[in-house]
Design an enzyme around this catalytic site. Structure first.
Site, PDB file in Angstrom:
ATOM      1  N   HIS A 302       0.830  -1.214   0.000  1.00 39.68           N
ATOM      2  CA  HIS A 302       0.000   0.000   0.000  1.00 39.68           C
ATOM      3  C   HIS A 302       0.860   1.257   0.000  1.00 39.68           C
ATOM      4  O   HIS A 302       1.868   1.352   0.682  1.00 39.68           O
ATOM      5  CB  HIS A 302      -1.045  -0.001   1.111  1.00 39.68           C
ATOM      6  CG  HIS A 302      -0.527   0.108   2.521  1.00 39.68           C
ATOM      7  ND1 HIS A 302      -0.219   1.316   3.096  1.00 39.68           N
ATOM      8  CD2 HIS A 302      -0.282  -0.825   3.455  1.00 39.68           C
ATOM      9  CE1 HIS A 302       0.182   1.111   4.344  1.00 39.68           C
ATOM     10  NE2 HIS A 302       0.167  -0.189   4.586  1.00 39.68           N
ATOM     11  N   ASP A 314       6.313   0.905   6.329  1.00 41.46           N
ATOM     12  CA  ASP A 314       4.850   0.780   6.245  1.00 41.46           C
ATOM     13  C   ASP A 314       4.317   1.878   5.343  1.00 41.46           C
ATOM     14  O   ASP A 314       3.933   2.927   5.816  1.00 41.46           O
ATOM     15  CB  ASP A 314       4.232   0.860   7.644  1.00 41.46           C
ATOM     16  CG  ASP A 314       2.742   0.546   7.651  1.00 41.46           C
ATOM     17  OD1 ASP A 314       2.240   0.035   6.642  1.00 41.46           O
ATOM     18  OD2 ASP A 314       2.087   0.809   8.664  1.00 41.46           O
ATOM     19  N   GLU A 348      -5.110   2.192   2.808  1.00 44.24           N
ATOM     20  CA  GLU A 348      -5.046   1.067   3.759  1.00 44.24           C
ATOM     21  C   GLU A 348      -5.047   1.570   5.188  1.00 44.24           C
ATOM     22  O   GLU A 348      -5.652   0.970   6.079  1.00 44.24           O
ATOM     23  CB  GLU A 348      -3.804   0.215   3.488  1.00 44.24           C
ATOM     24  CG  GLU A 348      -3.820  -1.145   4.180  1.00 44.24           C
ATOM     25  CD  GLU A 348      -3.341  -1.155   5.625  1.00 44.24           C
ATOM     26  OE1 GLU A 348      -3.615  -2.125   6.334  1.00 44.24           O
ATOM     27  OE2 GLU A 348      -2.689  -0.178   6.058  1.00 44.24           O
ATOM     28  N   GLU A 349      -4.351   2.683   5.435  1.00 44.38           N
ATOM     29  CA  GLU A 349      -4.218   3.189   6.810  1.00 44.38           C
ATOM     30  C   GLU A 349      -5.422   4.002   7.266  1.00 44.38           C
ATOM     31  O   GLU A 349      -5.518   4.368   8.427  1.00 44.38           O
ATOM     32  CB  GLU A 349      -2.968   4.078   6.922  1.00 44.38           C
ATOM     33  CG  GLU A 349      -1.658   3.403   6.569  1.00 44.38           C
ATOM     34  CD  GLU A 349      -1.220   2.388   7.619  1.00 44.38           C
ATOM     35  OE1 GLU A 349      -2.012   2.068   8.521  1.00 44.38           O
ATOM     36  OE2 GLU A 349      -0.094   1.916   7.517  1.00 44.38           O
ATOM     37  N   ASP A 376       3.055  -6.252   3.713  1.00 46.30           N
ATOM     38  CA  ASP A 376       2.721  -5.129   4.603  1.00 46.30           C
ATOM     39  C   ASP A 376       3.117  -5.425   6.053  1.00 46.30           C
ATOM     40  O   ASP A 376       2.403  -5.074   6.983  1.00 46.30           O
ATOM     41  CB  ASP A 376       1.220  -4.799   4.504  1.00 46.30           C
ATOM     42  CG  ASP A 376       0.865  -3.506   5.245  1.00 46.30           C
ATOM     43  OD1 ASP A 376       1.784  -2.700   5.528  1.00 46.30           O
ATOM     44  OD2 ASP A 376      -0.327  -3.314   5.544  1.00 46.30           O
ATOM     45  N   HIS A 448       4.125   3.326  12.452  1.00 44.76           N
ATOM     46  CA  HIS A 448       3.234   4.473  12.674  1.00 44.76           C
ATOM     47  C   HIS A 448       3.863   5.577  13.530  1.00 44.76           C
ATOM     48  O   HIS A 448       3.152   6.349  14.157  1.00 44.76           O
ATOM     49  CB  HIS A 448       1.897   4.034  13.316  1.00 44.76           C
ATOM     50  CG  HIS A 448       1.079   3.125  12.444  1.00 44.76           C
ATOM     51  ND1 HIS A 448      -0.189   2.715  12.776  1.00 44.76           N
ATOM     52  CD2 HIS A 448       1.348   2.559  11.239  1.00 44.76           C
ATOM     53  CE1 HIS A 448      -0.667   1.930  11.817  1.00 44.76           C
ATOM     54  NE2 HIS A 448       0.255   1.825  10.882  1.00 44.76           N
TER      55      HIS A 448
HETATM   56 ZN    ZN Z   1       0.731  -1.033   6.428  1.00 39.95          ZN
END
Ligand code: ZN
Length: 485
Positions: A302, A314, A348-349, A376, A448
């Site tokens: 993603h 990510d 996706e997030e 992912d 994140h």
């Molecule tokens: Zn991810």
């Protein structure tokens, strides 16, 4: 990301351990159906092609160059941002350079914009006169904002949802709830990072909704992550009518420590805003199959990311290794029998509308999807794949595992749920689904946070990921028989 499971751990135990000792209960995972004892074969020509992909992939820097551009030149890619749009156009252009037929498939997505965020304790036991204590935190995606000047309220600490329910409305209404549930670092160190994440992330996802139902004025969660450098970890949260944020683990400990001694009050500003929905895009690039162009194998990652870091692990890494599958096939002049479809998913997030829209727009051809693969879970060494496939399908992949064995990416761990989020709608409809199974021991240290940056990627480990995805993707697109479902 999703999980690594008990089965992985069991696979590392010598098989003799489980077989003996009459009277000792057998763990339930041993009861799973085992692959039938047939010897699957592939043609020597296909094995040779897979071997050539492996050997080329392990020495190639294409994926690393792509991650470097996406993260360093373009930067963080939250949905609806100019960087996300630039990344979409860049990846589409790079796919075209590889000779793919590229489409931008539109997706309507929520546009959430991070605003000012700060917090301080304004009252607490032992407070020196005239002082406050800073709290390090960040807003969660989709966060409902505080007024610009913020709110001030007492903080109540809950160590579980049961704890929250025990407190009840009389102790929660009008207050800020802090869910202080720690990410289990021991579990992650033992190879179960995904499980550790799933346990803690429940509170990030549902906490605000649960706290709001009892009249709380804001909800904070202890950051879900495995390292303590006073870094807050953002992430999605189910929309609630109250502000939602994540404090660092250190700040969660501090608040819990003080709240155990007496009243703690916090001044909180979380001024992020949700704007009008935006049109964004999944990037879909096809390398047409030589024999069955209507049949499709997806390789994907993603492209959207959180805004705090640059979204390297990510998930620019996932997009880059998916692109490299096509790059290696083209470089080696190979011809998959089915269409190899490279997808850079969007959203996706955020709310997952990218993959939802793909499933909707392609509903009539889901049956033509031979397999769907996604990366992912970062860019650390791949141990193999987590797959929602049948034991019979697993047995058919034995020769592919043999090709992956020399660099230790030969594990196939069967899963009853989709290994990754973006391929979940396909997995739910029976499409064999594969997630690259990276070593997850450090992934959640950076996940994140502002520290999800290019330096966290080890180039050789990224090559291993690209290679594993390319070998499996090409094999699935070229094997004479599709995997049984
Ligand atoms: Zn991810």
């Amino acid at each position: 990301m999703r999980h690594t499971s008990l089965l992985l751990f069991l696979a590392l135990i010598p098989s003799t351990l489980g077989a003996q000792k009459p009277g000792v209960p057998v763990p339930s995972d041993y009861d799973r159906r085992q692959p039938p004892a047939v010897v699957a074969t592939l043609s020597p020509a296909l094995i040779q092609e897979l071997t050539s992909i492996r050997d080329a992939g392990l020495t190639d820097d294409y994926a690393y160059r792509q991650v470097a551009h996406i993260t360093e030149s373009i930067g963080p890619r939250p949905v609806g941002s100019p960087q996300a749009q630039a990344a979409i156009e860049y990846v589409a252009g790079e796919m075209r350079k590889l000779g793919l037929e590229v489409r931008l498939e539109p997706v309507q997505a929520r546009h959430w914009i991070r605003g000012a965020e700060s917090a301080e304790l304004v009252e607490y036991p032992g407070q020196a006169p005239g002082t406050t204590q800073k709290v390090v935190l960040t807003a969660l995606g989709g966060n409902h904002p505080t007024p610009p000047q913020g709110i001030t309220a007492e903080v109540v600490v809950a160590n579980s949802f049961a704890d929250l329910d025990g407190l009840g409305r009389e102790n929660v209404a009008g207050k800020i709830v802090l869910f202080n549930v720690a990410f289990d670092k021991q579990k992650a160190a033992g190879g179960f990072a995904g499980e550790a994440y799933d346990e803690a992330v429940l509170y990030r996802g549902q906490g605000a909704k649960r706290a709001s139902a009892l009249g709380a004025v804001a909800s904070l969660v202890r950051s879900v992550g495995g390292a303590d450098y006073r870094l807050p970890h953002t992430g999605g949260s189910t929309p609630a009518e109250i502000p939602a944020g994540a404090v660092t683990s250190e700040d969660a400990d501090l608040i819990a420590h003080l709240a155990a001694q007496g009243k703690v009050r916090m001044h909180l500003i979380l001024a992020s805003q949700t704007a009008e929905d935006v049109t964004t895009y999944n990037v879909v690039g096809d390398l047409k199959g030589s024999e069955h162009p209507e049949q499709i194998v997806i390789v994907s990652g993603h492209l959207d990311s959180w805004d705090l870091g640059t979204g390297a692990i990510d998930d620019a890494a996932g997009v880059a290794v998916a692109m490299e599958t096509a790059q290696l096939i083209q470089h080696l002049h190979l011809h998959p029998k089915c269409t190899l479809r490279v997808i850079a998913w969007i959203d996706e997030e955020n709310l997952g509308r990218g993959h939802a829209e793909y499933a909707r727009a392609h509903a009539s051809e889901i049956g033509n999807h031979v397999a769907a693969l996604e990366s992912d879970l970062g860019a650390s060494h791949p141990m193999g794949f987590r797959a929602k496939i049948t034991p019979e399908a697993q047995a058919q992949l034995q020769p592919v595992q043999d090709v992956l064995r020399p660099f230790g990416a030969n594990l196939i761990e069967l899963s009853s749920d989709s290994p990754e989020a973006d391929i979940e709608p396909l997995a739910k409809q029976g499409v064999p689904a594969f997630g690259l199974l990276q070593d997850g021991r450090v992934y959640f240290n950076y996940h994140h946070t502002a520290a999800d940056t290019l330096d966290k990627i080890v180039p050789q480990e990224l090559r291993e990921n690209a290679t594993a995805l390319a070998v499996m993707g090409y094999a699935l697109a070229t094997m004479p028989d599709p995997l049984p479902r």
